[in-house]
Write a protein that holds these residues in place. Structure first.
Motif, mmCIF file in Angstrom:
data_model
loop_
_atom_site.group_PDB
_atom_site.id
_atom_site.type_symbol
_atom_site.label_atom_id
_atom_site.label_comp_id
_atom_site.label_asym_id
_atom_site.label_seq_id
_atom_site.Cartn_x
_atom_site.Cartn_y
_atom_site.Cartn_z
ATOM 1 N N PRO A 1 0.834 -1.217 0.000
ATOM 2 C CA PRO A 1 0.000 0.000 0.000
ATOM 3 C C PRO A 1 0.860 1.255 0.000
ATOM 4 O O PRO A 1 1.850 1.343 0.726
ATOM 5 C CB PRO A 1 -0.817 -0.118 1.288
ATOM 6 C CG PRO A 1 -0.074 -1.089 2.145
ATOM 7 C CD PRO A 1 0.630 -2.013 1.223
ATOM 8 N N SER A 2 0.461 2.232 -0.845
ATOM 9 C CA SER A 2 1.267 3.447 -0.999
ATOM 10 C C SER A 2 0.529 4.706 -0.580
ATOM 11 O O SER A 2 1.043 5.804 -0.788
ATOM 12 C CB SER A 2 1.716 3.575 -2.451
ATOM 13 O OG SER A 2 0.591 3.624 -3.328
ATOM 14 N N ALA A 3 -0.660 4.574 -0.002
ATOM 15 C CA ALA A 3 -1.407 5.750 0.445
ATOM 16 C C ALA A 3 -2.143 5.427 1.736
ATOM 17 O O ALA A 3 -2.705 4.338 1.888
ATOM 18 C CB ALA A 3 -2.385 6.215 -0.631
ATOM 19 N N LEU A 4 -2.110 6.369 2.670
ATOM 20 C CA LEU A 4 -2.798 6.179 3.947
ATOM 21 C C LEU A 4 -4.311 6.270 3.764
ATOM 22 O O LEU A 4 -4.816 6.857 2.807
ATOM 23 C CB LEU A 4 -2.352 7.256 4.942
ATOM 24 C CG LEU A 4 -0.873 7.276 5.346
ATOM 25 C CD1 LEU A 4 -0.568 8.507 6.171
ATOM 26 C CD2 LEU A 4 -0.523 6.017 6.139
ATOM 27 N N GLY A 5 -5.051 5.696 4.704
ATOM 28 C CA GLY A 5 -6.500 5.844 4.709
ATOM 29 C C GLY A 5 -7.234 4.541 4.957
ATOM 30 O O GLY A 5 -6.641 3.468 5.033
ATOM 31 N N ARG A 6 -8.558 4.671 5.080
ATOM 32 C CA ARG A 6 -9.421 3.505 5.262
ATOM 33 C C ARG A 6 -10.060 3.168 3.919
ATOM 34 O O ARG A 6 -10.553 4.053 3.212
ATOM 35 C CB ARG A 6 -10.497 3.775 6.311
ATOM 36 C CG ARG A 6 -11.489 2.629 6.483
ATOM 37 C CD ARG A 6 -12.557 2.947 7.500
ATOM 38 N NE ARG A 6 -13.601 1.935 7.491
ATOM 39 C CZ ARG A 6 -13.538 0.774 8.118
ATOM 40 N NH1 ARG A 6 -12.454 0.482 8.819
ATOM 41 N NH2 ARG A 6 -14.531 -0.087 8.065
ATOM 42 N N TYR A 7 -10.061 1.887 3.591
ATOM 43 C CA TYR A 7 -10.600 1.437 2.309
ATOM 44 C C TYR A 7 -11.584 0.298 2.559
ATOM 45 O O TYR A 7 -11.294 -0.631 3.314
ATOM 46 C CB TYR A 7 -9.480 0.952 1.384
ATOM 47 C CG TYR A 7 -8.458 2.026 1.066
ATOM 48 C CD1 TYR A 7 -8.580 2.800 -0.076
ATOM 49 C CD2 TYR A 7 -7.374 2.242 1.927
ATOM 50 C CE1 TYR A 7 -7.631 3.783 -0.371
ATOM 51 C CE2 TYR A 7 -6.432 3.217 1.650
ATOM 52 C CZ TYR A 7 -6.569 3.990 0.498
ATOM 53 O OH TYR A 7 -5.641 4.957 0.219
#
Length: 322
Positions: free
Chosen positions: A83-89
């Motif tokens: 994963p290359s981006a923070l956040g909730r998916y």
């Protein structure tokens, strides 16, 4: 009778064909938190062999994908990547016949890997540089704050302006102190702090085994009564550990007032050890500072051309030795 049984069997097959296939034969818990930049591969579910599996566009973290692999119990569905981006998916995986799997995943800041300089033992006023090294997190900005403590655990006091990966510890005391650094990684609105281990710094007074004159003072000749000038004087200190150090101050010198004429020995003392050097002291030159009339001469009247008679004349002469 046979026709009735056959009709019932056909009806049952038709009913089964109309029922949707189950979402998955076996499902597993969500992977939960995964770290940014850290590769992972997680088994989401096992479905019937031959199922068509695909991920809904835009639901997976950037750098991640869905893959399948035939297993003993069916078709295994994996979610993985870096994963290359923070956040909730909310990852949505279609498994055919209108069925899907919803897998929440949270991409978080990775834990920092910290290493520090080793514990150290030094003597007072010696340079004691401490350091902390943090593993790289692509795209993150690192900040540092050092703390000091008198105990190996518990709280500590923030050290003002100590905000670099390196810190020069205070060694003006004799004793033990502990230091640690909090390193904070920031990316956007996300931050993650990691506390380093405590570095033990022991400052101890080293035992002096001997001292000797390293360099003589510039002035070695004096007049009686002058004060010793130690400009240029230095000593070589040898410790029991074998370490050496040159000092040009913080040692004792005696005498400081040079009253004895001739060769005079000057004693140097430091931490229970001593050494010496000699200076030459000359008699003080006598200088007249003032003259006063104590008694006039007996004869005070003269004829023109008569020679002065100083009999009875007495003067009071004051010199620098009076």
């Amino acid at each position: 009778m046979k026709k009735t049984v056959l009709s019932l069997a056909l009806a049952l097959l038709m009913l089964v064909g109309l029922c949707p296939r189950a979402a998955a034969d076996i499902t597993y818990t969500s992977p939960g938190d995964v770290e940014l930049g850290t590769p992972f591969r997680y088994l989401l579910a096992t479905v019937s062999a031959g199922s068509t599996v695909s991920a809904s566009a835009g639901t997976l973290p950037p750098g991640c994908s869905v893959s399948t692999e035939q297993g003993d119990a069916g078709l295994n569905i994996y979610l993985g990547g870096t994963p290359s981006a923070l956040g909730r998916y909310d990852c949505l995986v279609d498994i055919g016949n209108g069925n899907s799997l919803l897998c929440p995943i949270n991409v978080v800041m990775p834990s920092l890997s910290l290493s520090t300089s080793p514990d150290m033992v030094c003597y007072p006023r010696a340079a004691a540089e401490l350091s902390v090294t943090a593993g790289e997190i692509p795209g993150a900005v690192l900040s540092y704050q050092w703390y000091g403590s008198n105990t190996p655990d518990g709280g500590g006091d923030l050290i003002p302006f100590a905000t670099n990966p390196r810190y020069l510890a205070d060694t003006s005391y004799v004793g033990v102190k502990y230091y640690y650094c909090i390193v904070t990684a920031s990316m956007g609105n996300e931050t993650h702090s990691t506390v380093s281990r405590r570095i033990r710094v022991q400052v101890e007074e080293l035992q002096v085994s001997s001292i000797s004159v390293q360099s003589l003072p510039a002035k070695l000749e004096y007049l009686q009564g002058e004060t010793l000038d130690t400009t240029g004087l230095s000593i070589l200190v040898t410790y029991a550990s074998g370490e050496t150090r040159v000092l040009d101050k913080d040692f004792g010198v005696f005498p400081s007032q040079l009253d004895s004429v001739g060769e005079q020995e000057i004693q140097i003392s430091y931490m229970g050890q001593s050494c010496s050097f000699t200076v030459k002291v000359e008699p003080e030159e006598e200088l007249v500072e003032s003259i006063k009339l104590k008694e006039p001469p007996r004869k005070l009247r003269y004829e023109v051309g008569e020679a002065l008679d100083t009999e009875g004349l007495k003067l009071l002469v004051i010199t620098n030795k009076d």
